[in-house]
Design a protein around this motif. Structure first.
Motif, PDB file in Angstrom:
ATOM      1  N   PHE A 198       0.808  -1.306  -0.006  1.00 30.09           N
ATOM      2  CA  PHE A 198      -0.083   0.032   0.091  1.00 30.09           C
ATOM      3  C   PHE A 198       0.917   1.336  -0.052  1.00 30.09           C
ATOM      4  CE2 PHE A 198      -1.511   3.367   3.077  1.00 30.09           C
ATOM      5  CZ  PHE A 198      -2.334   3.818   2.242  1.00 30.09           C
ATOM      6  N   ALA A 199       2.034   1.089   0.861  1.00 29.70           N
ATOM      7  CA  ALA A 199       2.652   2.379   1.062  1.00 29.70           C
ATOM      8  C   ALA A 199       3.497   2.742  -0.532  1.00 29.70           C
ATOM      9  CB  ALA A 199       3.921   2.275   2.085  1.00 29.70           C
ATOM     10  N   LEU A 200       4.051   1.607  -1.083  1.00 30.18           N
ATOM     11  CA  LEU A 200       4.529   1.825  -2.435  1.00 30.18           C
ATOM     12  C   LEU A 200       3.732   2.442  -3.558  1.00 30.18           C
ATOM     13  CD1 LEU A 200       6.938  -0.755  -4.176  1.00 30.18           C
ATOM     14  CD2 LEU A 200       5.256   0.369  -5.268  1.00 30.18           C
ATOM     15  N   PHE A 201       2.198   1.929  -3.470  1.00 28.48           N
ATOM     16  CA  PHE A 201       1.438   2.035  -4.465  1.00 28.48           C
ATOM     17  C   PHE A 201       1.165   3.756  -4.079  1.00 28.48           C
ATOM     18  CE2 PHE A 201       0.011  -2.209  -4.659  1.00 28.48           C
ATOM     19  CZ  PHE A 201       0.763  -2.626  -5.775  1.00 28.48           C
ATOM     20  N   PHE A 202       0.778   3.978  -2.781  1.00 30.08           N
ATOM     21  CA  PHE A 202       0.497   5.475  -2.450  1.00 30.08           C
ATOM     22  C   PHE A 202       1.664   6.443  -2.854  1.00 30.08           C
ATOM     23  CE2 PHE A 202       0.064   9.175   0.259  1.00 30.08           C
ATOM     24  CZ  PHE A 202      -1.289   9.243   0.498  1.00 30.08           C
ATOM     25  N   VAL A 203       2.838   6.024  -2.496  1.00 25.97           N
ATOM     26  CA  VAL A 203       3.892   7.073  -3.085  1.00 25.97           C
ATOM     27  C   VAL A 203       4.295   7.067  -4.579  1.00 25.97           C
ATOM     28  CG1 VAL A 203       6.579   7.272  -3.077  1.00 25.97           C
ATOM     29  CG2 VAL A 203       5.418   6.604  -1.066  1.00 25.97           C
ATOM     30  N   CYS A 204       3.747   6.253  -5.358  1.00 26.14           N
ATOM     31  CA  CYS A 204       3.746   6.368  -6.936  1.00 26.14           C
ATOM     32  C   CYS A 204       2.700   7.012  -7.265  1.00 26.14           C
ATOM     33  CB  CYS A 204       3.589   4.926  -7.487  1.00 26.14           C
ATOM     34  SG  CYS A 204       5.060   3.889  -7.484  1.00 26.14           S
ATOM     35  N   VAL A 205       1.374   7.146  -6.555  1.00 25.07           N
ATOM     36  CA  VAL A 205       0.521   7.770  -7.060  1.00 25.07           C
ATOM     37  C   VAL A 205       0.490   9.570  -6.668  1.00 25.07           C
ATOM     38  CG1 VAL A 205      -2.150   8.475  -6.558  1.00 25.07           C
ATOM     39  CG2 VAL A 205      -1.541   6.030  -7.004  1.00 25.07           C
ATOM     40  N   TYR A 206       1.166   9.673  -5.551  1.00 23.80           N
ATOM     41  CA  TYR A 206       1.490  11.009  -5.161  1.00 23.80           C
ATOM     42  C   TYR A 206       2.483  11.646  -5.567  1.00 23.80           C
ATOM     43  CZ  TYR A 206      -2.823  11.253  -1.953  1.00 23.80           C
ATOM     44  OH  TYR A 206      -4.057  11.391  -1.573  1.00 23.80           O
ATOM     45  N   THR A 207       3.539  10.926  -6.111  1.00 33.14           N
ATOM     46  CA  THR A 207       4.742  11.675  -6.802  1.00 33.14           C
ATOM     47  C   THR A 207       4.916  11.527  -8.306  1.00 33.14           C
ATOM     48  OG1 THR A 207       6.139   9.710  -6.249  1.00 33.14           O
ATOM     49  CG2 THR A 207       5.702  11.151  -4.555  1.00 33.14           C
ATOM     50  N   GLY A 208       4.351  10.593  -8.837  1.00 34.44           N
ATOM     51  CA  GLY A 208       4.482  10.062 -10.361  1.00 34.44           C
ATOM     52  C   GLY A 208       5.835   9.629 -10.675  1.00 34.44           C
ATOM     53  N   LYS A 306       2.249  -8.317 -10.391  1.00 39.77           N
ATOM     54  CA  LYS A 306       1.084  -9.350 -10.158  1.00 39.77           C
ATOM     55  C   LYS A 306       0.157  -8.846  -8.934  1.00 39.77           C
ATOM     56  CE  LYS A 306       0.866 -14.142  -8.989  1.00 39.77           C
ATOM     57  NZ  LYS A 306       1.561 -15.289  -8.377  1.00 39.77           N
ATOM     58  N   ILE A 307       0.646  -8.399  -8.041  1.00 39.11           N
ATOM     59  CA  ILE A 307       0.276  -7.697  -6.981  1.00 39.11           C
ATOM     60  C   ILE A 307      -0.916  -6.537  -7.409  1.00 39.11           C
ATOM     61  CG2 ILE A 307       0.166  -6.628  -4.736  1.00 39.11           C
ATOM     62  CD1 ILE A 307       2.771  -8.367  -4.213  1.00 39.11           C
ATOM     63  N   PHE A 308      -0.334  -5.814  -8.155  1.00 37.09           N
ATOM     64  CA  PHE A 308      -0.981  -4.623  -8.613  1.00 37.09           C
ATOM     65  C   PHE A 308      -2.229  -4.886  -9.484  1.00 37.09           C
ATOM     66  CE2 PHE A 308      -1.146  -1.312 -12.226  1.00 37.09           C
ATOM     67  CZ  PHE A 308      -1.506  -0.311 -11.310  1.00 37.09           C
ATOM     68  N   ASN A 309      -2.056  -5.881 -10.295  1.00 46.00           N
ATOM     69  CA  ASN A 309      -3.031  -6.295 -11.110  1.00 46.00           C
ATOM     70  C   ASN A 309      -4.397  -7.210 -10.004  1.00 46.00           C
ATOM     71  OD1 ASN A 309      -2.269  -5.378 -13.524  1.00 46.00           O
ATOM     72  ND2 ASN A 309      -1.002  -7.152 -13.765  1.00 46.00           N
ATOM     73  N   ARG A 310      -3.894  -7.649  -9.098  1.00 43.91           N
ATOM     74  CA  ARG A 310      -4.824  -8.511  -8.424  1.00 43.91           C
ATOM     75  C   ARG A 310      -5.594  -7.336  -7.466  1.00 43.91           C
ATOM     76  NH1 ARG A 310      -1.689 -11.834  -4.272  1.00 43.91           N
ATOM     77  NH2 ARG A 310      -1.465 -10.058  -3.044  1.00 43.91           N
ATOM     78  N   ILE A 311      -5.072  -6.273  -7.126  1.00 42.82           N
ATOM     79  CA  ILE A 311      -5.896  -5.250  -6.278  1.00 42.82           C
ATOM     80  C   ILE A 311      -6.598  -4.621  -7.234  1.00 42.82           C
ATOM     81  CG2 ILE A 311      -5.693  -3.260  -4.808  1.00 42.82           C
ATOM     82  CD1 ILE A 311      -2.741  -4.417  -3.805  1.00 42.82           C
ATOM     83  N   ILE A 312      -6.340  -4.372  -8.426  1.00 35.59           N
ATOM     84  CA  ILE A 312      -7.132  -3.592  -9.513  1.00 35.59           C
ATOM     85  C   ILE A 312      -8.520  -4.499  -9.688  1.00 35.59           C
ATOM     86  CG2 ILE A 312      -7.500  -3.383 -11.860  1.00 35.59           C
ATOM     87  CD1 ILE A 312      -4.664  -2.296 -11.967  1.00 35.59           C
ATOM     88  N   LYS A 313      -8.347  -5.699  -9.934  1.00 36.86           N
ATOM     89  CA  LYS A 313      -9.334  -6.599 -10.012  1.00 36.86           C
ATOM     90  C   LYS A 313     -10.503  -6.845  -8.826  1.00 36.86           C
ATOM     91  CE  LYS A 313     -10.398 -11.367 -11.450  1.00 36.86           C
ATOM     92  NZ  LYS A 313      -9.706 -12.683 -11.887  1.00 36.86           N
ATOM     93  N   LYS A 314      -9.820  -6.864  -7.530  1.00 37.29           N
ATOM     94  CA  LYS A 314     -10.542  -6.849  -6.462  1.00 37.29           C
ATOM     95  C   LYS A 314     -11.464  -5.513  -6.179  1.00 37.29           C
ATOM     96  CE  LYS A 314      -8.336 -10.373  -3.555  1.00 37.29           C
ATOM     97  NZ  LYS A 314      -7.918 -10.746  -2.323  1.00 37.29           N
ATOM     98  N   SER A 315     -10.657  -4.305  -6.462  1.00 36.58           N
ATOM     99  CA  SER A 315     -11.286  -3.091  -6.180  1.00 36.58           C
ATOM    100  C   SER A 315     -12.234  -2.684  -7.112  1.00 36.58           C
ATOM    101  CB  SER A 315     -10.339  -1.882  -6.165  1.00 36.58           C
ATOM    102  OG  SER A 315      -9.600  -1.857  -7.319  1.00 36.58           O
TER     103      SER A 315
END
Length: 382
Positions: A198-208, A306-315
């Motif tokens: 979650f922390a990694l995804f958050f930083v990517c979204v908020y920093t580009g 793989k984890i990124f795509n899994r969360i996309i599918k669930k959300s």
């Protein structure tokens, strides 16, 4: 120097013809002398005149090519002798893949001298028929073109047949981005699924930040006092080994200002890492990565995807590539009114033109908004 020989011939009235062999230099790939032979002359005088003409052509800088080397023989040597010394390991690996899986299976049996515009055009038409992207076809073209230009330098061919090839025009890519509510939904599911990622995804979204950049971040890159993040290395994974090297361009080395929420997320991540260090003890990696596996070892980009795509599918949010988190960040910045120059610097683009070209759809919207706001302002004070 030219060498002349009588060659037995049943077709000639005299019972023989004349041939000559002339030296044309040294083959840089083998170190052996290169020679060209011409046959079928009725008299020695004819052979002498032809040899003299070829010698004159050589003196005037015209190469006399009679090379039977195939692409199967040449391209591996080009990779080893030229490309390997000029490009990064990851780029070299991409070159090898393109050559081994795209070029050699189709063209490998052909001799360099048999390559012509028609053969090459058929090859690229075949790639189009396989529905490869225009961008990837252009990459294959660039690899083959670079190798053939070097073949000219090495006196293996006279001219590059790719100069006569027409490539498909690259279509402008349509980027998929998330809306604000979709971002919040994705991040909430990521938080429930795995705080570590979650922390990694958050930083990517908020920093580009790019994927290789975020995986290469170390704790010394964060300045908590100034609230900044220094992007200065890129993680690569090649043949089973992780390495950390230079960034895509000089402008990619940049300092990004962080908001309070992102700083808070990072510190929470640091707290969890400290707990894991106590748990793993000496087995915890000393690489000091901000984002890592639970034992401190680097995260594999394939695992991350793989984890990124899994969360996309669930959300249930629209599917996009990991790199599109970067486009999402930039698009929302522009829609929020941040200047194009600031977005360019934050993303680490080499020029503001590049940023403008990529996000033209957003900047046009900004221009329309600017025009509308100006008109409304003028009407208010009329």
């Amino acid at each position: 120097m030219a060498y002349f020989r009588k060659v037995p011939s049943k077709k000639a009235k005299s019972g023989y013809t004349w041939s000559f062999t002339i030296e044309t230099g040294v083959d840089p790939l083998t170190g052996k002398r290169k020679q060209t032979t011409r046959r079928g002359f009725a008299t020695k005088k004819e052979a002498e005149n032809a040899a003299k003409e070829l010698s004159t052509q050589l003196e005037n800088g015209l190469n006399i090519i009679d090379n039977k080397m195939t692409l199967n023989q040449y391209l591996p040597k080009w990779l080893e002798m030229a490309a390997k010394r000029k490009v990064k390991d990851t780029t070299f690996d991409h070159y090898q893949n393109v050559i081994n899986f795209r070029i050699l299976p189709i063209l490998g049996h052909l001799a360099l001298r048999d390559l012509n515009g028609t053969v090459c055009q058929k090859f690229f038409n075949h790639l189009l028929d396989q529905e490869l992207s225009e961008r990837y076809i252009k990459y294959i073209y660039n690899v083959l073109n670079t190798s053939l230009e070097k073949a000219i330098d090495w006196d293996l061919i006279l001219k590059n047949p790719l100069r006569k090839v027409d490539l498909p025009k690259e279509r402008k890519r349509k980027y998929t981005v998330w809306k604000r509510e979709e971002i919040h939904r994705f991040l909430q599911f990521a938080k429930d699924e795995d705080l570590h990622y979650f922390a990694l995804f958050f930083v990517c979204v908020y920093t580009g930040i790019r994927r290789g950049e975020v995986l290469g971040l170390k704790w010394e890159d964060v300045d908590l006092k100034d609230g900044t993040l220094h992007v200065q290395r890129n993680q690569t994974y090649l043949r089973g080994t992780y390495s950390y090297g230079s960034l895509k361009t000089e402008s990619s080395n940049r300092i990004i200002k962080l908001d309070d929420e992102t700083l808070h997320i990072l510190m929470q991540n640091k707290k969890r890492q400290n707990e894991l260090k106590l748990l793993y003890g000496p087995q915890y990696s000393a690489e000091n990565l901000i984002f890592s596996r639970k034992n401190g070892q680097p995260i594999n980009s394939a695992t991350l995807a793989k984890i990124f795509n899994r969360i996309i599918k669930k959300s249930g949010v629209p599917k996009l590539r990991f790199h599109d988190l970067r486009h999402t960040h930039a698009t929302l910045l522009l829609e929020a009114g941040v200047s194009l120059k600031e977005v360019q610097e934050r993303l680490g683009h080499s020029s503001i033109k590049m940023t403008g070209d990529i996000y033209a759809h957003v900047t046009n919207k900004m221009k329309n908004n600017a025009s509308k706001k100006f008109s409304e302002y003028m009407q208010e004070h009329s």
